[in-house]
Design an enzyme around this catalytic site. Structure first.
Site, PDB file in Angstrom:
ATOM      1  CD  GLU A 100     -69.122 -33.677 -63.441  1.00 60.84           C
ATOM      2  OE1 GLU A 100     -68.563 -34.686 -63.315  1.00 60.84           O
ATOM      3  OE2 GLU A 100     -70.237 -33.501 -64.372  1.00 60.84           O
TER       4      GLU A 100
ATOM      5  NE  ARG B 241     -82.258 -42.984 -60.722  1.00 59.85           N
ATOM      6  CZ  ARG B 241     -82.377 -42.066 -61.541  1.00 59.85           C
ATOM      7  NH1 ARG B 241     -83.068 -42.520 -62.407  1.00 59.85           N
ATOM      8  NH2 ARG B 241     -81.740 -40.946 -61.487  1.00 59.85           N
TER       9      ARG B 241
ATOM     10  CE  LYS C  16     -74.059 -40.450 -59.009  1.00 58.51           C
ATOM     11  NZ  LYS C  16     -74.679 -41.563 -59.676  1.00 58.51           N
TER      12      LYS C  16
ATOM     13  CG  HIS D  64     -79.034 -28.160 -62.238  1.00 61.52           C
ATOM     14  ND1 HIS D  64     -78.335 -27.556 -63.279  1.00 61.52           N
ATOM     15  CD2 HIS D  64     -78.904 -27.154 -61.181  1.00 61.52           C
ATOM     16  CE1 HIS D  64     -77.771 -26.623 -62.834  1.00 61.52           C
ATOM     17  NE2 HIS D  64     -78.006 -26.448 -61.575  1.00 61.52           N
TER      18      HIS D  64
END
Lengths: 501, 167, 501, 167
Positions: free
Chosen positions: A200, A292, A116, A235
């Site tokens: 982030e 995916r 990432k 989440h």
């Protein structure tokens, strides 16, 4: 085309992929841990190979065992599904080395988008809008406070290697930072075998909007429009829909083009998803690529008419994309609800055990992707997803009504599930208005306890229990009865009710 | 015939008799006629005053489960002891609060030590199940009296984790 | 919109309509004969009213009882489904008189199109192409031979009042005429309460192509494209699909416009179907109007995205059509197989009795409209249709593969069904080529006996039976066993097979 | 343990033994290992040499039914008498052909009279079931010996309709 495919997964997604292969005339091999001998994917595959003990690291995550099973059964290709080894570049490389086709992106692209942090760097250079955050992974927990300070609270801890909410934590102030980091790293390690995390900026009141992409091996890249997946708890997405209520045609086209560019810059092929956050000013930020098939892929299939698993297999077999961007169109509205074995009245704690009785909803426009059956034991070792209920209708209004009806018709006895919670969620006025953000559940369902059941329903339950005891149909025990005589039923016959149901 | 059941932990009474081809039942001082048919081992169909109901049912060793319009109810025997505390907790005979595992899983971490003072909502332990970490929190302020598990232990539902002396 | 609707039908279509009402927030009333107390439509409706003994004339065809049930439950409207009172103009008039909305065409139009002979006359005047045939019904059996002679053999005997193959007979020469007439009239009487029949030319090697039409109460008429229903046995459709392989866009448009004209000329409203015969020179002839929802309506729904039952209800409630002809489009390909309780190895004789076990197929693109369940007794009094299996896919090829897979996954034990026959039919090379005519079954399946089962399958059945006996799981009896000792299993372990499945 | 079954009316033998966690069975002179698991009262899952099979099963009073890949098989007890004639017919002890109702239904018409001569495929009677008329035809040339039913009678499956003396 391939003759035989090994499906390196379990549960509803393994079932989905095996069925797709069968429709294409391709033989299938299932793999199973000791906890899954009785699972549905084992029953429906042509061949089934045991690959070890229940913990995923010893079975579904064990590359050697998967490769051995593939060699023993002489398959042409492996479909990894989602989770487990699906986004593992080392596994993709291993397949390449063993001359087995990995049904997914090439290992270089997988490595890039799977990291990432590195992919954020690459895409930033290509002028893709990125959420403010760390340039690298958390390496030194002592300097992390300064990093968080620089980004500005609230910050989000995210696993470098994964998705699906695993390892993710929102941190609102500094004193929460260290324990959240520890927990996030442990969860990342357990889910992906890699504890790397990064920080982030956490954007409040945002929507999660992602674009489905297909890319063949010859440079053609198309997007199949968006999915809105803002409804999340812990989440983890639980409700997804398409089209998103937040997008107009112009924004949709712009985001779609950005998604295609992300994939082109990444050298990506096969199916993938580009995730964005959309803030309240309709500014969008690249989040990550899910390299995916997604859990929520059916809503795209129902609105575009494209079977994404068929396309994945065809692309991996070297076929060209059969359509161009301008051939694709969105029709109607689709919503997916994930059915989890968890107790929404008890902080969504996972609920394992035996499914005493299971009956799935049916009807026009209702699709149910499912890996369970009556009598099956839900194992504690894996993700608690049991099934996915997906509806399609001409418009969002009707799709919501259909979903509520289908949830009402859904019968699972013995384990706790999210069904009633989902019903109240879809029926919520703010959902009806399309006012969905990633904090929707926190904002509207923090204190949700669920319906307790009207007096009428309680009366019926007692009646059913009494009927059951009278005939001994399900109970093996004698229930205690008092000896008081029943008064004559003919004297005061009650009227059940005056209104309708 | 009269029956007593614990429905959602509340004691309730109902009487039911079979007539020719229907049933008569009494509840809450009123009597009704019902056409009750066994559709399958897991389903009955009920018609009362032409209103139609489908009721699904299943049982395990402790309970019978009934589902109407998507809503699940648990029926138990009236002889069973009623616990007045929320799932995962129990007041012991000594007056301490026994915190129990809310589901089967693996203890990842015990976050407190014996004799430590804890505040309400402080995390006591972390239990992992189905790949998710679940924090077990204190429901009251108190002092840790005893710790029954350590990191790495596999626990079953309702297994004691930590004993807490409320302050 | 209506608050409550009574569904004057049973089986899969009653279930389909009740579910549509529930999705629209409309309460439902089921009616049931004594043979249907345990039927699915009774269980899922909000209210259910017994309407008499098993024979349809005493229950589902008894207007008084249906109207009484409607009045007792204070419904706004009655949906008649298909069959029974669906095309009965007297019943539509009776509803109008009792101020209950009949969800179907107005009684004048129903009377006109229901009278096959009068509608032929009306449409001939409007330049609609009609099959050569009698100008009136058979009134005098003595002059019938001359009529048949005039039309020219082969001729078709058809019930004036009905459809669904009831009362229909093909006659190839004069000596078959009288017994065929008698049988046709008896069957017409029993099915529709009206023994009127007429003769028309039987066109060989033709296809049956019909157009779905929707007409609102304000003069708007659209067609939703065609369904090809050529695959018939005993004049009863068993496989339907759309698009038809015989139509090109020009012919489709021309036939669609003719269908709209038929409905306009007839003063028709609500949903209906215009049936055509298409001969081998692609010349088409009007056959009749089916003034109701058709059994095969789902293939149209899957390819146009329009829910026909929702539209029927909305039109009946006075809403305008929400689309114009140019808004409608066909997407992908859909096929329906009707699952009948009948024995294809025994001349399609009906098979009643208990369904010992039932498990329906699932998966993306698979729809199953169904009125049965495990443990249900198939009554002898009604049409032997149990369910409809419908698949949708991007193209016909994939749709066929999906259908074959779904038929393989279909489990019904205890009663004979058409499932294996349908599988062989869909897999037939001529079907694959789209070479379908109304004599398809006669041409290709006259001597069909079905697969007897490979040695491998027989071995598995014996293994399952032995396992079952060993554990006593399903059998209550002791099976005879010989005392011969089993030789050591370790000496000569057989290999199951060398190839794949 | 050895078992004998009538599978599709043919006598077959198989032996089956349970070992630790699998089964060993012998058929046709060969022996195999199988992992057999009961999935539900109506389904078993079989793995033999990694090949996976799903077998569905149900029983009624006479027969056990098994379904593999959509194909249904009937298994009966070997003690049961094997009838060598097609469904709906039986040779009586006197050598006449007894034509029976192939399914439950209602006799609409008897098309022949006693002592009449009939040819093969001539319609003998019409029986209605599920709203469809079904013609019962002669399978051989012969003479009508006895008529057991008349128009309007309700008949059950296998009930005698007409007796025929083959010529």
């Amino acid at each position: 085309m391939f003759k035989k495919i090994l499906v390196a997964n379990r549960g509803e997604i393994a079932v989905r992929i095996i069925k797709a292969c069968q429709e294409m005339g391709i033989s299938t091999v299932a793999v199973f841990s000791d906890a899954d001998r009785l699972s549905l994917h084992v029953q429906i595959a042509d061949e089934a190979i045991g690959i070890g003990p229940p913990p995923a690291v010893d079975s579904y995550l064990d590359m050697d065992r998967i490769i051995q099973a593939a060699q023993k059964t002489e398959v042409d290709a492996i479909h990894p599904g989602y989770g487990f080894l699906a986004e593992n570049a080392a596994f993709a490389r291993r397949c390449e080395k063993e001359k087995i086709v990995f049904i997914g992106p090439n290992s270089d692209a997988l490595e890039l988008v799977g990291d990432k942090v590195r992919s954020r760097q690459t895409l930033e250079k290509a002028d893709i809008p990125i959420i403010p955050g760390m340039k690298g992974i958390v390496e030194d927990t002592s300097t992390i406070k300064a990093e968080a300070q620089k980004i500005g609270y609230p910050v989000m801890i995210k696993a470098s290697a994964g998705g699906g909410g695993k390892g993710m934590r929102i941190v609102f102030d500094e004193k929460e930072l260290t324990p959240a980091l520890e927990a996030g790293m442990r969860e990342a390690k357990s889910a992906f075998g890699d504890e790397s995390v990064y920080l982030e900026k956490y954007i409040e009141e945002s929507r999660h909007v992602e674009f489905q992409v297909l890319a063949d091996n010859y440079g053609s890249v198309v997007h199949l429009f968006e999915r809105e997946c803002s409804i999340q708890r812990r989440h983890q997405k639980i409700v997804e829909e398409t089209p998103s209520q937040a997008l107009d045609p112009e924004l949709r086209a712009r985001m779609g083009e950005t998604a295609r560019k992300v994939m082109k810059v990444s050298g990506y092929n096969n199916a993938g998803t580009v995730e964005f956050l959309l803030d309240k000013e309709k500014k969008f930020y690249f989040l990550e690529v899910n390299a995916r098939l997604q859990v929520e892929h059916p809503v795209t299939e129902l609105t575009t008419g494209v079977d994404l698993v068929h396309q994945q297999i065809k692309i991996a077999a070297g076929e060209k994309l059969p359509f161009k961007q301008e051939d694709l169109d969105q029709n109607g509205h689709a919503i997916e609800c994930r059915i989890y074995a968890e107790d929404p009245q008890n902080n969504f704690l996972p609920s394992s055990g035996k499914i005493l009785y299971f009956k799935e909803p049916h009807g026009p426009g209702v699709r149910h992707d499912c890996g369970i059956y009556s009598g099956w034991d839900v194992p504690i070792y894996y993700d608690p997803i049991l099934a996915k209920l997906i509806v399609w209708a001409e418009n969002r209004e009707t799709a919501c009504q259909k979903m509520i009806k289908a949830l009402d018709d859904y019968v699972i006895l013995g384990v706790q599930t999210s069904i009633r919670f989902l019903k109240d969620l879809i029926g919520h006025p703010q959902f009806h208005k399309g006012e969905t953000t990633t904090s929707f559940i926190q904002d509207h369902f923090a204190d949700w306890t669920g319906e307790k059941g009207s007096e009428e329903k309680q009366k019926l339950v007692l009646l059913a229990a009494a009927f059951d005891s009278l005939h001994g149909t399900t109970s093996g025990k004698n229930f205690q009865m008092t000896k008081k005589e029943i008064y004559s039923p003919w004297l005061s016959l009650g009227k059940w009710r005056l209104g309708g149901k | 015939m009269e029956f007593e059941f614990l429905l959602n932990d509340v004691l309730q009474q109902i009487s039911l008799e079979k007539k020719e081809d229907f049933y008569v039942f009494s509840y809450g001082g009123k009597t009704y006629e019902a056409d009750i048919q066994q559709i399958s081992p897991h389903q009955i169909s009920v018609l009362i005053d032409d209103v139609s109901f489908r009721i699904y049912t299943a049982k395990d060793k402790d309970s019978r489960y009934f589902l109407i319009d998507g809503l699940q109810f648990v029926v138990k025997e009236p002889t069973e002891q009623v616990e007045g505390f929320r799932k995962g907790e129990e007041i012991t005979s000594e007056g301490t609060l026994l915190v129990k595992a809310p589901m089967p899983g693996k203890v990842i971490k015990v976050c407190v030590s014996e004799k430590a003072e804890v505040r309400k909502n402080q995390t006591l332990a972390i239990v992992e199940a189905m790949k998710m970490e679940n924090e077990i929190k204190a429901s009251v302020d108190g002092t840790i009296k005893k710790i029954h598990v350590s990191a790495g232990d596999l626990v079953d539902s309702e297994m004691p984790l930590i004993e807490l002396e409320p302050s």
